[in-house]
Write a protein that holds these residues in place. Structure first.
Motif, PDB file in Angstrom:
ATOM      1  N   LYS A 103     -10.451  -3.428   9.379  1.00 52.00           N
ATOM      2  CA  LYS A 103      -9.517  -2.815   8.443  1.00 52.00           C
ATOM      3  C   LYS A 103     -10.048  -2.797   7.007  1.00 52.00           C
ATOM      4  N   VAL A 104     -11.119  -3.540   6.778  1.00 49.50           N
ATOM      5  CA  VAL A 104     -11.711  -3.606   5.439  1.00 49.50           C
ATOM      6  C   VAL A 104     -12.918  -2.673   5.396  1.00 49.50           C
ATOM      7  N   PRO A 105     -12.911  -1.652   4.541  1.00 46.90           N
ATOM      8  CA  PRO A 105     -14.049  -0.733   4.472  1.00 46.90           C
ATOM      9  C   PRO A 105     -15.329  -1.451   4.085  1.00 46.90           C
ATOM     10  N   VAL A 106     -16.438  -0.985   4.643  1.00 50.21           N
ATOM     11  CA  VAL A 106     -17.743  -1.498   4.224  1.00 50.21           C
ATOM     12  C   VAL A 106     -18.111  -0.852   2.889  1.00 50.21           C
ATOM     13  N   ALA A 107     -19.167  -1.352   2.276  1.00 49.93           N
ATOM     14  CA  ALA A 107     -19.595  -0.840   0.973  1.00 49.93           C
ATOM     15  C   ALA A 107     -21.024  -0.308   1.075  1.00 49.93           C
ATOM     16  N   PRO A 108     -21.187   0.980   1.361  1.00 51.40           N
ATOM     17  CA  PRO A 108     -22.540   1.539   1.391  1.00 51.40           C
ATOM     18  C   PRO A 108     -23.199   1.437   0.009  1.00 51.40           C
ATOM     19  N   ILE A 109     -24.429   0.966  -0.018  1.00 49.38           N
ATOM     20  CA  ILE A 109     -25.173   0.850  -1.270  1.00 49.38           C
ATOM     21  C   ILE A 109     -26.041   2.101  -1.413  1.00 49.38           C
ATOM     22  N   VAL A 110     -25.656   2.966  -2.346  1.00 56.57           N
ATOM     23  CA  VAL A 110     -26.300   4.279  -2.491  1.00 56.57           C
ATOM     24  C   VAL A 110     -26.659   4.510  -3.963  1.00 56.57           C
ATOM     25  N   PRO A 111     -27.795   4.011  -4.406  1.00 56.23           N
ATOM     26  CA  PRO A 111     -28.233   4.326  -5.770  1.00 56.23           C
ATOM     27  C   PRO A 111     -28.491   5.827  -5.917  1.00 56.23           C
ATOM     28  N   ALA A 112     -28.387   6.303  -7.141  1.00 63.32           N
ATOM     29  CA  ALA A 112     -28.607   7.721  -7.403  1.00 63.32           C
ATOM     30  C   ALA A 112     -29.212   7.912  -8.782  1.00 63.32           C
ATOM     31  N   ALA A 113     -29.907   9.019  -8.949  1.00 68.22           N
ATOM     32  CA  ALA A 113     -30.447   9.401 -10.254  1.00 68.22           C
ATOM     33  C   ALA A 113     -30.362  10.911 -10.384  1.00 68.22           C
ATOM     34  N   ILE A 114     -30.153  11.377 -11.604  1.00 65.73           N
ATOM     35  CA  ILE A 114     -29.923  12.803 -11.824  1.00 65.73           C
ATOM     36  C   ILE A 114     -30.911  13.370 -12.847  1.00 65.73           C
ATOM     37  N   LEU A 115     -31.083  14.680 -12.788  1.00 63.44           N
ATOM     38  CA  LEU A 115     -31.878  15.395 -13.778  1.00 63.44           C
ATOM     39  C   LEU A 115     -31.024  16.505 -14.391  1.00 63.44           C
ATOM     40  N   PHE A 116     -31.441  16.988 -15.545  1.00 62.70           N
ATOM     41  CA  PHE A 116     -30.684  17.994 -16.286  1.00 62.70           C
ATOM     42  C   PHE A 116     -31.176  19.393 -15.924  1.00 62.70           C
ATOM     43  N   ASP A 117     -30.311  20.175 -15.264  1.00 57.57           N
ATOM     44  CA  ASP A 117     -30.632  21.574 -14.978  1.00 57.57           C
ATOM     45  C   ASP A 117     -29.454  22.481 -15.350  1.00 57.57           C
ATOM     46  N   LEU A 118     -28.656  22.046 -16.318  1.00 50.60           N
ATOM     47  CA  LEU A 118     -27.437  22.770 -16.678  1.00 50.60           C
ATOM     48  C   LEU A 118     -27.704  24.020 -17.507  1.00 50.60           C
ATOM     49  N   ALA A 119     -28.901  24.133 -18.081  1.00 51.18           N
ATOM     50  CA  ALA A 119     -29.186  25.253 -18.988  1.00 51.18           C
ATOM     51  C   ALA A 119     -30.216  26.207 -18.400  1.00 51.18           C
ATOM     52  N   ASN A 120     -30.277  26.300 -17.070  1.00 48.91           N
ATOM     53  CA  ASN A 120     -31.321  27.107 -16.434  1.00 48.91           C
ATOM     54  C   ASN A 120     -30.854  28.507 -16.043  1.00 48.91           C
ATOM     55  N   GLY A 121     -29.652  28.902 -16.481  1.00 45.72           N
ATOM     56  CA  GLY A 121     -29.176  30.252 -16.221  1.00 45.72           C
ATOM     57  C   GLY A 121     -28.287  30.412 -15.011  1.00 45.72           C
ATOM     58  N   GLY A 122     -28.126  29.378 -14.197  1.00 46.00           N
ATOM     59  CA  GLY A 122     -27.237  29.472 -13.042  1.00 46.00           C
ATOM     60  C   GLY A 122     -25.779  29.467 -13.456  1.00 46.00           C
ATOM     61  N   ASP A 123     -24.912  29.803 -12.523  1.00 48.97           N
ATOM     62  CA  ASP A 123     -23.475  29.857 -12.783  1.00 48.97           C
ATOM     63  C   ASP A 123     -22.898  28.445 -12.713  1.00 48.97           C
ATOM     64  N   LYS A 124     -22.624  27.870 -13.874  1.00 51.67           N
ATOM     65  CA  LYS A 124     -22.109  26.501 -13.938  1.00 51.67           C
ATOM     66  C   LYS A 124     -20.588  26.464 -14.200  1.00 51.67           C
ATOM     67  N   ALA A 125     -19.909  27.587 -13.997  1.00 53.82           N
ATOM     68  CA  ALA A 125     -18.467  27.632 -14.256  1.00 53.82           C
ATOM     69  C   ALA A 125     -17.700  27.107 -13.047  1.00 53.82           C
ATOM     70  N   TRP A 126     -17.877  25.821 -12.751  1.00 51.95           N
ATOM     71  CA  TRP A 126     -17.259  25.245 -11.565  1.00 51.95           C
ATOM     72  C   TRP A 126     -15.926  24.560 -11.855  1.00 51.95           C
ATOM     73  N   GLY A 127     -15.504  24.568 -13.123  1.00 58.85           N
ATOM     74  CA  GLY A 127     -14.212  23.976 -13.459  1.00 58.85           C
ATOM     75  C   GLY A 127     -14.154  22.511 -13.087  1.00 58.85           C
ATOM     76  N   GLU A 128     -13.122  22.145 -12.317  1.00 54.93           N
ATOM     77  CA  GLU A 128     -12.947  20.744 -11.931  1.00 54.93           C
ATOM     78  C   GLU A 128     -13.544  20.423 -10.567  1.00 54.93           C
ATOM     79  N   GLU A 129     -14.316  21.336 -10.020  1.00 52.28           N
ATOM     80  CA  GLU A 129     -14.914  21.090  -8.701  1.00 52.28           C
ATOM     81  C   GLU A 129     -16.416  21.370  -8.729  1.00 52.28           C
ATOM     82  N   PRO A 130     -17.215  20.483  -9.324  1.00 49.67           N
ATOM     83  CA  PRO A 130     -18.667  20.641  -9.275  1.00 49.67           C
ATOM     84  C   PRO A 130     -19.150  20.678  -7.827  1.00 49.67           C
ATOM     85  N   PRO A 131     -20.272  21.340  -7.561  1.00 52.40           N
ATOM     86  CA  PRO A 131     -20.723  21.520  -6.173  1.00 52.40           C
ATOM     87  C   PRO A 131     -21.442  20.321  -5.578  1.00 52.40           C
TER      88      PRO A 131
END
Length: 322
Positions: A103-131
């Motif tokens: 009944k107790v959820p496990v805790a997956p350990i998932v590190p993450a890292a991001i890069l900046f690609d917000l200014a590359n001309g793609g359609d970033k008008a995702w509002g409150e639901e990023p893809p």
């Protein structure tokens, strides 16, 4: 010099990778999924990193193994990709637990890292639901031993200096039979090319014609600050994300040193690297499959190899993205 059978990080047995991209948004996500939790460490050298769960990989913390790893475009929005991977693994009950109560959820350990690609001309008008949660689920569903380099996954919307960036991978098998593999999402401030050419700074480390066999100038003149960088980019608009994996049974402190040494690969492949506008980061992972008999010597050798493998992965990613 000998690359692995696929010349990929997945030559380290037990490591799989999946990628997904959104061509309209010009972004993507890459997920590394091990068959079993892997011991991990991290080293951050760039001045503008974006990360999740890297504090959990410090040498004095409770957890030293990860259940998955996520690399993503999208800057801060891309950190949400890891949420989807955590939810999916948690539903499978893959994760860290201190008790066996179902009944107790496990805790997956998932590190993450991001890069900046917000200014590359793609359609970033995702509002409150990023893809990014959606892309993470697609990448997780696509995990396999095949890694497609170029404008894929976390490298789908990347640029390297003044050129296309991308996702790259490479591997090497040491004389003792240890495999070292690297995965790189290249969105660097620095240039991957020797000034005035399409010859890679990483050319001395190329195996065969893995990134075009273009060779290296007999003399690369001192240029101080290269003109083909992203000199107009603001902080956090650049990053090279790297994962290094090995089957050598290395401790967490050893993996930290491996990550530190692997950072040299960025300096071998990009000029400049580790600047204030980059978020350069290296994760080092071990499946612990093969015993190490001479720890100090082996770690030193694997660290040297890792630097070369990272440089090759970076050049392969850029070459494929051309």
């Amino acid at each position: 010099m000998k690359a692995g059978a696929r010349n990929s990080i997945t030559d380290v047995a037990g490591v799989k990778v999946g990628s997904a991209r959104d061509e309209n948004v010009r972004t993507g996500v890459t997920v590394l999924l091990p068959d079993t939790p892997m011991r991990a460490a991290v080293d951050v050298r760039g001045g503008g990193p974006g990360t999740r769960e890297t504090d959990a990989l410090a040498l004095d913390t409770l957890v030293d193994r990860i259940d998955a790893l996520v690399l993503s475009g999208g800057s801060v929005y891309g950190l949400g990709a890891a949420d989807a991977v955590v939810a999916a693994l948690g539903a499978r009950r893959q994760g860290f637990t201190l008790m066996s109560d179902e009944k107790v959820p496990v805790a997956p350990i998932v590190p993450a890292a991001i890069l900046f690609d917000l200014a590359n001309g793609g359609d970033k008008a995702w509002g409150e639901e990023p893809p990014y949660p959606r892309l993470a689920r697609e990448a997780l569903a696509a995990v396999s031993e095949e890694v497609v380099p170029g404008a894929e996954g976390a490298g789908a919307g990347a640029t390297a200096g003044d050129y296309p960036g991308g996702l790259g991978t490479a591997s090497f098998v040491s004389g003792e039979g240890f495999t070292v593999g690297a995965l790189a999402a290249v969105n660097s401030f620095g240039s991957p090319y020797v000034q005035g050419t399409k010859q890679f700074w990483a050319a001395p480390y190329e195996i065969g014609d893995e990134f075009g066999g273009r060779g290296f100038p007999q003399k690369a003149r001192a240029i101080g600050f290269p003109p083909d960088t992203k000199a107009a980019a603001m902080a956090r608009q650049n990053t090279t994300l790297v994962v290094v994996a090995t089957d050598a049974d290395l401790s967490a402190p050893d993996l930290k040193r491996l990550a530190v040494m692997a950072q040299d690969g960025l300096a071998r492949a990009l000029r400049p690297a580790h600047g204030p506008a980059d978020g350069d980061i290296v994760f080092a992972l071990s499946t612990s499959a093969k015993k190490v008999d001479a720890p100090l010597r082996t770690l030193t050798e694997l660290g040297s190899i890792a630097g070369d493998v990272v440089a090759r992965a970076i050049a392969r990613g850029v070459f494929a993205a051309e």
